[in-house]
Design an enzyme around this catalytic site. Structure first.
Site, mmCIF file in Angstrom:
data_model
loop_
_atom_site.group_PDB
_atom_site.id
_atom_site.type_symbol
_atom_site.label_atom_id
_atom_site.label_comp_id
_atom_site.label_asym_id
_atom_site.label_seq_id
_atom_site.Cartn_x
_atom_site.Cartn_y
_atom_site.Cartn_z
ATOM 1 N N HIS A 270 0.824 -1.211 0.000
ATOM 2 C CA HIS A 270 0.000 0.000 0.000
ATOM 3 C C HIS A 270 0.853 1.253 0.000
ATOM 4 C CE1 HIS A 270 -2.628 3.202 1.540
ATOM 5 N NE2 HIS A 270 -3.618 2.511 1.018
ATOM 6 N N VAL B 273 -5.253 -8.390 2.639
ATOM 7 C CA VAL B 273 -6.408 -8.754 1.820
ATOM 8 C C VAL B 273 -6.119 -8.490 0.344
ATOM 9 C CG1 VAL B 273 -7.971 -8.186 3.707
ATOM 10 C CG2 VAL B 273 -7.503 -6.476 1.947
#
Length: 346
Positions: A230, A289
């Protein structure tokens, strides 16, 4: 009874006071004031109604744009039940609206923790209210946010609260969690918070081994194996560079780590892949995820996705849409971090 908080990073308490003053007014002044007040109230009501309508419209447009299937929400366990008992293990995650991934990653971590700690009731909390609201609106599945989860624990008379975040690093969001839990320290007899996934050098080594073993079938000397994290503006963003350095030092020179929102960027990764003369690229998220970032920023068809960027350079690209939570070795590491937290309060 003496309260104990095993891991506390401080609280910031903000207080504000409202003051008012008044005096005698003439009749005309009173009428003008009443008229102004009525107009102000009407304007406020109109603004509020307009804002609510805009929010509803935006939500509807968002749902219409989501024309892909994220799986069956009914298979997921939101773990928002009462009757918790005196011992709770609260698993806090950022969350995802991708139903299958939520069940296979966050749900799998929660299941592993439940199996490892039979004396604790495992419950769930998400930090991302936008995801909570989206899942509620779309699937009618109710997931607690952090405050709701803590209020539920307090209401249920929990005495020992163990919190295990599923976050990768000790970054801004992890610190926000610590601070919010600290504000509830007097609500429980004992509170302890487990460490994020990448904390010690041993953690890094084990995660490195896990992702290398997970992708060994693609390691043919002609394929660049690229992981997308991220990224964050905080110092903790250094975990990605550290993971890259470890992979390279250990001889995994065809493994590359980049981020969506920080550095190394996809351009940095592409440059290294070009220098290596690889023929094929495998993309996989370095995230718990496989949610929106993995499906869209990594594997999407838009021209700025990682997949499209590499394909535009002539590479054959394969995307592995699976989160780290699906990996058994990663789940074991979360269990060990929770065990260390439990052990600290015995």
């Amino acid at each position: 009874m003496k309260k104990s908080l095993a891991f506390l990073m401080g609280l910031t308490v903000v207080a504000s006071a409202l003051t008012g003053c008044g005096g005698a007014k003439s009749s005309s002044e009173s009428k003008e004031s009443a008229t102004s007040a009525t107009e102000a109230t009407t304007a406020a009501d109109t603004t509020e109604a307009t804002t609510a309508a805009e929010t509803t419209t935006e939500a509807a447009e968002e749902d219409e744009e989501e024309n892909y299937d994220t799986g069956d929400a009914s298979l997921d366990n939101p773990r928002n039940q009462d009757e918790i008992g005196e011992n709770e293990l609260l698993v806090l995650s950022f969350g995802t609206s991708f139903n299958d991934s939520r069940r296979l990653t966050i749900g799998a971590i929660e299941d592993a923790l439940e199996k490892a700690f039979p004396d604790y009731s495992v419950r769930r909390g998400f930090t991302a209210n936008i995801i909570i609201d989206h899942v509620k609106r779309r699937d009618n599945e109710v997931i607690d946010d952090v405050k709701e989860a803590l209020d539920r624990a307090q209401k249920n008379g929990v005495k020992t609260l163990v919190v295990q975040p599923t976050h990768l690093m000790d970054g801004l969001e992890y610190n926000d969690i610590v601070n919010e839990i600290a504000s509830y320290s007097d609500a429980f007899d004992k509170v302890v918070i487990g460490k994020p996934l990448l904390t010690t050098d041993d953690d890094f080594k084990r995660v490195e081994n896990a992702i290398v073993d997970w992708t060994k079938d693609y390691d043919d000397g002609k394929t660049a194996i690229c992981f997308m994290g991220h990224g964050t503006e905080a110092e903790s963003n250094g975990v990605y560079a550290k993971m890259q350095d470890m992979l390279t030092a250990d001889g995994h020179t065809n493994y590359f780590v980049g981020t969506v929102e920080a550095s190394p960027s996809v351009e940095d990764v592409l440059k290294k892949v070009k220098e290596g003369g690889y023929e094929k690229v495998v993309l996989e998220p370095l995230m718990v995820v496989a949610g929106d970032h993995a499906n869209n920023d990594m594997a999407g068809d838009d021209e700025d996705s990682w997949k499209s960027i590499f394909e535009a350079e002539g590479y054959k690209v394969e995307c592995l849409l699976r989160g780290l939570g699906e990996n058994e070795d990663i789940r074991k590491l979360y269990v060990e971090h929770a065990q260390a937290a439990v052990d600290s309060i015995k």
